[in-house]
Design an enzyme around this catalytic site. Sequence first.
Site, mmCIF file in Angstrom:
data_model
loop_
_atom_site.group_PDB
_atom_site.id
_atom_site.type_symbol
_atom_site.label_atom_id
_atom_site.label_comp_id
_atom_site.label_asym_id
_atom_site.label_seq_id
_atom_site.Cartn_x
_atom_site.Cartn_y
_atom_site.Cartn_z
ATOM 1 N N ASP A 286 0.861 -1.171 0.000
ATOM 2 C CA ASP A 286 0.000 0.000 0.000
ATOM 3 C C ASP A 286 0.909 1.235 0.000
ATOM 4 O O ASP A 286 2.134 1.134 0.140
ATOM 5 C CB ASP A 286 -0.993 -0.010 1.167
ATOM 6 C CG ASP A 286 -2.223 0.850 0.845
ATOM 7 O OD1 ASP A 286 -2.160 1.678 -0.082
ATOM 8 O OD2 ASP A 286 -3.251 0.709 1.537
HETATM 9 C C1 NOJ Z 1 -3.954 3.996 -0.087
HETATM 10 C C2 NOJ Z 1 -5.154 3.105 0.018
HETATM 11 O O1 NOJ Z 1 -5.146 2.390 1.237
HETATM 12 C C3 NOJ Z 1 -5.253 2.112 -1.121
HETATM 13 O O2 NOJ Z 1 -6.473 1.423 -1.024
HETATM 14 C C4 NOJ Z 1 -5.111 2.788 -2.450
HETATM 15 O O3 NOJ Z 1 -5.243 1.864 -3.491
HETATM 16 C C5 NOJ Z 1 -3.762 3.481 -2.480
HETATM 17 N N1 NOJ Z 1 -3.705 4.463 -1.428
HETATM 18 C C6 NOJ Z 1 -3.471 4.138 -3.827
HETATM 19 O O4 NOJ Z 1 -4.235 5.255 -3.998
#
Ligand code: NOJ
Length: 746
Positions: A286
């Site tokens: 993430d």
């Molecule tokens: C953080 C989020 O937790 C995730 O779900 C997302 O895909 C990413 N950012 C990218 O934007």
Amino acid sequence: MTLRPVALAAALIAASIPLAAPALAQDAIDRKVDALLKQMTLQEKVGQLHQLSGAEATGPEAAKRASQNTEIRAGNVGSMLNIKGAKDTREAQALALQSRLKIPLLFGLDVIHGYKTVFPVPIGEAASWDLEAIEQSAQVAAREAASAGIHWTFAPMVDIGRDPRWGRVMEGAGEDTYLGSKIAAARVRGFQGPKLGATDRVMATAKHFAAYGAAVAGRDYNAVDMSLQQLYEVYLPPFKASVDAGVATFMNSFNTLNGVPATGSAFLQRDILKGAWKYKGFVVSDWASVKEMVLHGYAKDLPDAAVKAINAGSDMDMEGEAYIAHLAQAVKDGKVAQKHVDDAVRRILRKKFEMGLFDDPYRFSDAQREQAVLADPRHRAIARDVARKSLVLLKNDKINGNAILPLAKNAKSIAVIGPLADSRRDLEGGWVVSDVRGEVVSILDGIRNHAQGAQISHAAACAPGCATAEGFDAAVAAAAKADVIVLAVGETWDMSGEAKSRTDIGLPGQQTELFRRLKATGKPVVAVLFAGRPMIFNEIADNADAILYAWFPGSEGGNAVADVLFGDYNPSAKLPATFPRNLGQIPISYAQYNTGRPVTSEKDIVYRSAYIDSPNTPRYAFGHGKSYTEFGYSGVQLDRTILRPGQTATLSFELQNKGKVAGTEIAQLYIRDTVASVVRPVKELKGFTKVHLQPGERRRVTFTIDRDTLSFFNGDLKWGAEPGEFKLMVGSASDDIRLETTLHLQ
Ligand code: NOJ
């Protein structure tokens, strides 16, 4: 308005004639990947594991973008996120093709519930329990995104959420692992299609691996502590279902699980995902979650975080600084085995081949296709169909013997009141990637479209958020002149989603006071509630004449809501999550345990597993949702009462539409294993079916039960069923069981 979404979907495919990726057998791809890997330097390999968020090419970010461009040309970037559009992705891809090995970039984006056409937020779609509709929604999102150069969406989020304080319940399929698994697979199918590489589909991501939804106290990014039993039984199955559906990638998660950050968890990523499940796709971290392991107190610095993440099986570093800066050195120092880097690179390159990007790196970036696809009006029709299937009728009281809903189309006067009545942006919800709010149909628009003869008055009464009651007098005066009041209230779009945990999940601001004032006019009040989560709204629940829970219904939200309010669509949705009475009941799920001191009567709670100040029962149970008709359940039969090894049992019953209008029922099958080596929940959803019946029509409905239906993870985390008695329950909601029978497993 009659919509035939299945036919529409077929037409979509025929109209666009997507290009399939050249059919290469998996071993041919593997040979190509190996050949390429042999040519790569260690630094180029690490480059493939590096994902960057694209900075704006102009304005304050221009210098950052220029340096990103240099990195892409140098072969130091494997993937970008947040770059979209045929033109921009083409330009970025051209830079990658200037690198020594010309390895194309993968473009990823959070296409969560639509790219241009906005569909209901995922929890809303989940309320449809309609796997075909959900698959179609993902298909349209994929088609639009793929036309704009996107190869890969960071969806579906398959985290189970049992704590509505957590804002990200909005992005998932609710609280139930069975329903969640079915929906996870449907979304993966919708995004990806039957085979990766068609230019009207994208790669999907099962996220966030794992247990992110169980953050302590519902606070986003918080730690997770849970038994392995719970993990295996409740939180992992939707991920496994995604693997079985062929999901191209996984995203790990921000949280710790039992003390170890998921990003650094070899248990999750190597043992379970790539080991036991034999997963061949790749895992993206993430956003900066590799780096965050330092803040967790799990890695001493960035180089250490890089080592721990790659060794644990985290393949790509999203918006990371760890891998690109430190991985090559870690390999040279012997802290990371070369085979781990090679394995990660192989997994990523394989997807680039499967997407056909080595044959034509620009195949998704076609400005003409983009223009045509994004203008396709059929997408709106599908969005409207999915939206009305997601609207849950929570309450529909009778006045003088007549149900308040549906409203008569020839109603004389309707007051449409509330801060969300004419809001467009709020109807979209969070995670919107194209700014097309001007094209959203508001509730007021939708009502005007339907009740053209009626006198429609409107007053917002307060701004979204409803901080003050200043406009209430005028709104109430206008409402008092109408025959019926439609009140549109709820969360604003930015109150649920990532980093939107709330300690108070009531109606924000003065909205309850607004309801009180309107109710005091004596006019019937139909409350339409918007939210990305279950909210607590007891006063409205007690006193509104009808309640429609609309979630954030998307671009066609106003039309869909009006379709239901005026009876053009008979509501069929059911709650995918329990709605608590109060905050103290959270976390809450229907699939609870009996305990040794269950409450059998609210009158006797002394030394029972109870609260002294609240019933245990929720405000609205999982699976609840009303219709404009009534359904009767009768005549339950089991074709065998003893299930022997290798056999299946068929449970059947008769479902009847007892009302005056056609309607769709979602009949639900629950089981309880009455005695087991590990105690089992009082109810577990194990099947559901959506049945459309004309007035008076009866149909025999069946559920098939096999050993797998009765299985669970035992104390050794082994999947299997234990001989004994199983209660089978069929009903209209988890708290509205109509039929019961017993099956014995031998
Ligand atoms: C953080 C989020 O937790 C995730 O779900 C997302 O895909 C990413 N950012 C990218 O934007």
